[in-house]
Design a protein around this motif. Structure first.
Motif, PDB file in Angstrom:
ATOM      1  N   ARG A 115      25.756  64.339  25.763  1.00 14.23           N
ATOM      2  CA  ARG A 115      26.610  65.228  26.551  1.00 14.23           C
ATOM      3  C   ARG A 115      26.041  66.645  26.644  1.00 14.23           C
ATOM      4  NH1 ARG A 115      32.289  65.590  27.397  1.00 14.23           N
ATOM      5  NH2 ARG A 115      31.334  65.983  29.430  1.00 14.23           N
ATOM      6  N   LEU A 116      24.997  66.893  25.893  1.00 13.31           N
ATOM      7  CA  LEU A 116      24.218  68.111  26.063  1.00 13.31           C
ATOM      8  C   LEU A 116      22.802  67.706  26.433  1.00 13.31           C
ATOM      9  CD1 LEU A 116      25.436  70.251  23.016  1.00 13.31           C
ATOM     10  CD2 LEU A 116      26.059  70.538  25.428  1.00 13.31           C
ATOM     11  N   CYS A 117      22.234  68.405  27.395  1.00  9.85           N
ATOM     12  CA  CYS A 117      20.884  68.140  27.881  1.00  9.85           C
ATOM     13  C   CYS A 117      20.056  69.392  27.606  1.00  9.85           C
ATOM     14  CB  CYS A 117      20.931  67.838  29.379  1.00  9.85           C
ATOM     15  SG  CYS A 117      19.319  67.712  30.189  1.00  9.85           S
ATOM     16  N   LEU A 118      18.872  69.223  27.056  1.00 12.85           N
ATOM     17  CA  LEU A 118      18.041  70.395  26.768  1.00 12.85           C
ATOM     18  C   LEU A 118      17.240  70.791  27.996  1.00 12.85           C
ATOM     19  CD1 LEU A 118      17.076  72.438  24.624  1.00 12.85           C
ATOM     20  CD2 LEU A 118      15.116  70.921  24.249  1.00 12.85           C
ATOM     21  N   GLY A 119      17.488  71.996  28.487  1.00 14.34           N
ATOM     22  CA  GLY A 119      16.699  72.564  29.568  1.00 14.34           C
ATOM     23  C   GLY A 119      15.470  73.248  29.009  1.00 14.34           C
ATOM     24  N   GLY A 160      30.919  58.518  42.329  1.00 15.59           N
ATOM     25  CA  GLY A 160      30.406  58.034  41.051  1.00 15.59           C
ATOM     26  C   GLY A 160      29.117  58.690  40.610  1.00 15.59           C
ATOM     27  N   LEU A 161      28.947  59.970  40.931  1.00 12.64           N
ATOM     28  CA  LEU A 161      27.723  60.686  40.579  1.00 12.64           C
ATOM     29  C   LEU A 161      27.853  61.368  39.223  1.00 12.64           C
ATOM     30  CD1 LEU A 161      26.963  62.492  43.967  1.00 12.64           C
ATOM     31  CD2 LEU A 161      26.068  60.301  43.167  1.00 12.64           C
ATOM     32  N   GLY A 162      26.777  61.353  38.457  1.00 12.16           N
ATOM     33  CA  GLY A 162      26.734  62.155  37.253  1.00 12.16           C
ATOM     34  C   GLY A 162      26.590  63.619  37.624  1.00 12.16           C
ATOM     35  N   VAL A 163      27.196  64.499  36.855  1.00  6.11           N
ATOM     36  CA  VAL A 163      27.113  65.943  37.103  1.00  6.11           C
ATOM     37  C   VAL A 163      26.481  66.596  35.877  1.00  6.11           C
ATOM     38  CG1 VAL A 163      28.384  68.056  37.631  1.00  6.11           C
ATOM     39  CG2 VAL A 163      29.151  65.852  38.575  1.00  6.11           C
ATOM     40  N   ILE A 164      25.374  67.307  36.107  1.00  5.52           N
ATOM     41  CA  ILE A 164      24.589  67.895  35.019  1.00  5.52           C
ATOM     42  C   ILE A 164      24.482  69.399  35.273  1.00  5.52           C
ATOM     43  CG2 ILE A 164      22.467  67.608  33.672  1.00  5.52           C
ATOM     44  CD1 ILE A 164      21.896  65.127  35.503  1.00  5.52           C
ATOM     45  N   PRO A 165      25.493  70.171  34.933  1.00  2.04           N
ATOM     46  CA  PRO A 165      25.480  71.600  35.279  1.00  2.04           C
ATOM     47  C   PRO A 165      24.443  72.395  34.500  1.00  2.04           C
ATOM     48  CG  PRO A 165      27.689  70.831  34.696  1.00  2.04           C
ATOM     49  CD  PRO A 165      26.727  69.785  34.260  1.00  2.04           C
ATOM     50  N   TYR A 166      23.828  73.360  35.188  1.00  5.88           N
ATOM     51  CA  TYR A 166      22.956  74.311  34.512  1.00  5.88           C
ATOM     52  C   TYR A 166      23.619  75.679  34.507  1.00  5.88           C
ATOM     53  CZ  TYR A 166      21.371  76.056  39.143  1.00  5.88           C
ATOM     54  OH  TYR A 166      21.303  76.593  40.406  1.00  5.88           O
ATOM     55  N   ASN A 167      23.087  76.571  33.695  1.00  5.57           N
ATOM     56  CA  ASN A 167      23.634  77.934  33.557  1.00  5.57           C
ATOM     57  C   ASN A 167      25.064  77.962  33.004  1.00  5.57           C
ATOM     58  OD1 ASN A 167      22.328  80.329  36.035  1.00  5.57           O
ATOM     59  ND2 ASN A 167      21.375  79.338  34.295  1.00  5.57           N
ATOM     60  N   PRO A 168      25.438  77.107  32.053  1.00  5.29           N
ATOM     61  CA  PRO A 168      26.802  77.160  31.532  1.00  5.29           C
ATOM     62  C   PRO A 168      27.121  78.480  30.826  1.00  5.29           C
ATOM     63  CG  PRO A 168      25.440  75.768  30.140  1.00  5.29           C
ATOM     64  CD  PRO A 168      24.629  76.079  31.367  1.00  5.29           C
ATOM     65  N   ILE A 226      21.691  72.994  28.253  1.00  8.69           N
ATOM     66  CA  ILE A 226      21.585  74.162  27.379  1.00  8.69           C
ATOM     67  C   ILE A 226      20.110  74.528  27.239  1.00  8.69           C
ATOM     68  CG2 ILE A 226      23.707  73.705  26.127  1.00  8.69           C
ATOM     69  CD1 ILE A 226      21.950  72.482  23.880  1.00  8.69           C
ATOM     70  N   GLY A 227      19.830  75.786  27.031  1.00 12.35           N
ATOM     71  CA  GLY A 227      18.457  76.237  26.872  1.00 12.35           C
ATOM     72  C   GLY A 227      18.353  77.225  25.735  1.00 12.35           C
ATOM     73  N   ALA A 228      17.128  77.546  25.373  1.00  9.50           N
ATOM     74  CA  ALA A 228      16.912  78.503  24.290  1.00  9.50           C
ATOM     75  C   ALA A 228      15.495  79.039  24.374  1.00  9.50           C
ATOM     76  CB  ALA A 228      17.126  77.833  22.932  1.00  9.50           C
ATOM     77  N   SER A 229      15.303  80.236  23.878  1.00  7.09           N
ATOM     78  CA  SER A 229      13.961  80.781  23.715  1.00  7.09           C
ATOM     79  C   SER A 229      13.556  80.786  22.245  1.00  7.09           C
ATOM     80  CB  SER A 229      13.883  82.207  24.284  1.00  7.09           C
ATOM     81  OG  SER A 229      14.857  83.043  23.684  1.00  7.09           O
ATOM     82  N   ARG A 230      14.543  80.516  21.360  1.00  8.48           N
ATOM     83  CA  ARG A 230      14.292  80.362  19.928  1.00  8.48           C
ATOM     84  C   ARG A 230      15.175  79.240  19.399  1.00  8.48           C
ATOM     85  NH1 ARG A 230      15.714  85.507  20.507  1.00  8.48           N
ATOM     86  NH2 ARG A 230      17.527  85.218  19.159  1.00  8.48           N
ATOM     87  N   ALA A 231      14.689  78.479  18.449  1.00 13.19           N
ATOM     88  CA  ALA A 231      15.410  77.308  17.958  1.00 13.19           C
ATOM     89  C   ALA A 231      16.787  77.666  17.400  1.00 13.19           C
ATOM     90  CB  ALA A 231      14.579  76.585  16.899  1.00 13.19           C
ATOM     91  N   GLU A 232      16.902  78.811  16.726  1.00 13.70           N
ATOM     92  CA  GLU A 232      18.180  79.168  16.105  1.00 13.70           C
ATOM     93  C   GLU A 232      19.284  79.410  17.127  1.00 13.70           C
ATOM     94  OE1 GLU A 232      15.484  82.916  15.862  1.00 13.70           O
ATOM     95  OE2 GLU A 232      15.290  80.731  15.651  1.00 13.70           O
ATOM     96  N   GLN A 233      18.913  79.675  18.384  1.00  8.37           N
ATOM     97  CA  GLN A 233      19.923  79.874  19.420  1.00  8.37           C
ATOM     98  C   GLN A 233      20.706  78.598  19.708  1.00  8.37           C
ATOM     99  OE1 GLN A 233      17.430  81.370  22.579  1.00  8.37           O
ATOM    100  NE2 GLN A 233      17.836  83.506  22.058  1.00  8.37           N
TER     101      GLN A 233
END
Length: 329
Positions: A15-19, A204-212, A288-295
């Motif tokens: 349910r979370l996708c890594l950008g 019936g489309l999957g929705v994968i939002p970016y910029n949450p 979800i995205g990150a520039s450092r792992a701890e984020q």
């Protein structure tokens, strides 16, 4: 981590996708690997990239992110659902971009080489190409799927009417259908609730939002004034796009209201903002995205949060203006 099917398909995704759009420019390869490791340890099995990444780069950097992801996937490709995109400008020739048959067939092969894989799970159009007939684009993507180079196809940044037309054309021609849509969606951008999300539910489309997190504004860490260096608000032309979207007085004032509301409930705004996106029944997986792992500590925990109904209603009411077409973009 929780898992669900991608739309009406049998493909199971987290349910979370890594950008990965920061990899290779804002984030060097070793730090990118740390982020991928952290997401994997948190149960993320869904990775999203694009041939034009890293965001904020130029023609000298395009493809770098896919190469980094491909190196990390070596020996474990079978454990992840891999999504990438085409359409963006990849070279100086006029056909090195867009959704023509030529570019799509060239682009998918180039992505496969960079990703060091035989197939892509979800191959997406990064944006709509009004200069190419939809029939040509759909036919090219049908070839990609039938050749085994991609398992499924999807779109990103499509208007509802164009997606509906594309679905109809694929049905009429008995060709491979789009199974997902990747739109921008957050508490500060809710326009897709009016037409795109109802269409996705009906089809019936999957929705994968970016910029949450609205480019990071919904973490509450940014303050009015000049955007801090090293963030996506300052990375090349993409940084200007992010500033246009979110770096304005209305957004900052709204974030402060949201921060106070969430703080009074004893919660973290970052976690709540992602949990709010996931609470929409039309949403499959939030990027979800990150520039450092701890984020990722806060963002990964959002999957476990079940928003209180009263709090969700207050969040909805507080951001209702961003559901209209005339809200700040």
């Amino acid at each position: 981590m929780h898992y669900t099917n991608l739309g009406a398909t049998g493909l199971t995704v987290s349910r979370l996708c890594l950008g990965t759009m920061t990899f290779g420019l804002q984030t060097e390869e070793d730090k990118s690997f740390e982020i991928l490791d952290k997401a994997a340890a948190g149960g993320v099995n869904f990775l999203d990239t694009a041939d034009v990444y890293p965001l904020g780069g130029d023609l000298s950097t395009v493809g770098r992110t896919e190469t980094i992801v491909g190196r990390w996937l070596k020996g474990r490709r079978h454990r992840y659902v891999l999504a990438t995109k085409c359409v963006g400008k990849m070279g100086e020739a006029p056909w090195d971009q867009g959704a023509s048959r030529k570019h799509i067939l060239d682009a998918v092969d180039a992505s496969l080489r960079r990703l060091n894989t035989d197939y892509i799970d979800l191959y997406q159009l990064h944006s709509d190409d009004s200069n190419t007939p939809l029939d040509e684009t759909i036919e090219a993507l049908d070839i990609v799927v039938r050749s085994g180079k991609a398992r499924y196809i999807g779109v990103s940044n499509f208007l509802a009417y164009r997606l509906a037309r594309a679905l109809g054309r694929a049905d009429v021609k008995n060709q491979t259908r789009f199974v997902s849509v990747q739109p921008r969606y957050s508490l500060l951008f809710r326009e897709i609730e009016r037409e795109l999300l109802p269409l996705a539910k009906e089809e019936g489309l999957g929705v994968i939002p970016y910029n949450p997190l609205a480019g990071g504004l919904l973490t509450g860490k940014h303050k009015p004034g000049a955007p801090p260096a090293g963030t996506r608000f300052t990375l090349g032309t993409a940084g200007g796009r992010y500033q246009d979207r979110y770096w304005n007085d209305i957004s900052f004032a709204k974030v402060e209201e949201l921060r106070e509301l969430v703080s009074d409930a004893g919660l973290n705004l970052t976690v709540v903002a992602i949990a709010w996106v996931l609470a929409n029944p039309a949403v499959t997986s939030a990027i979800i995205g990150a520039s450092r792992a701890e984020q990722l500590n806060d963002t990964l925990s959002a999957c476990e949060m079940k928003l209180d109904a009263g709090l969700k209603q207050k969040l909805d009411e507080l951001t209702a203006e961003f559901r209209r077409g005339d809200a700040p973009r």
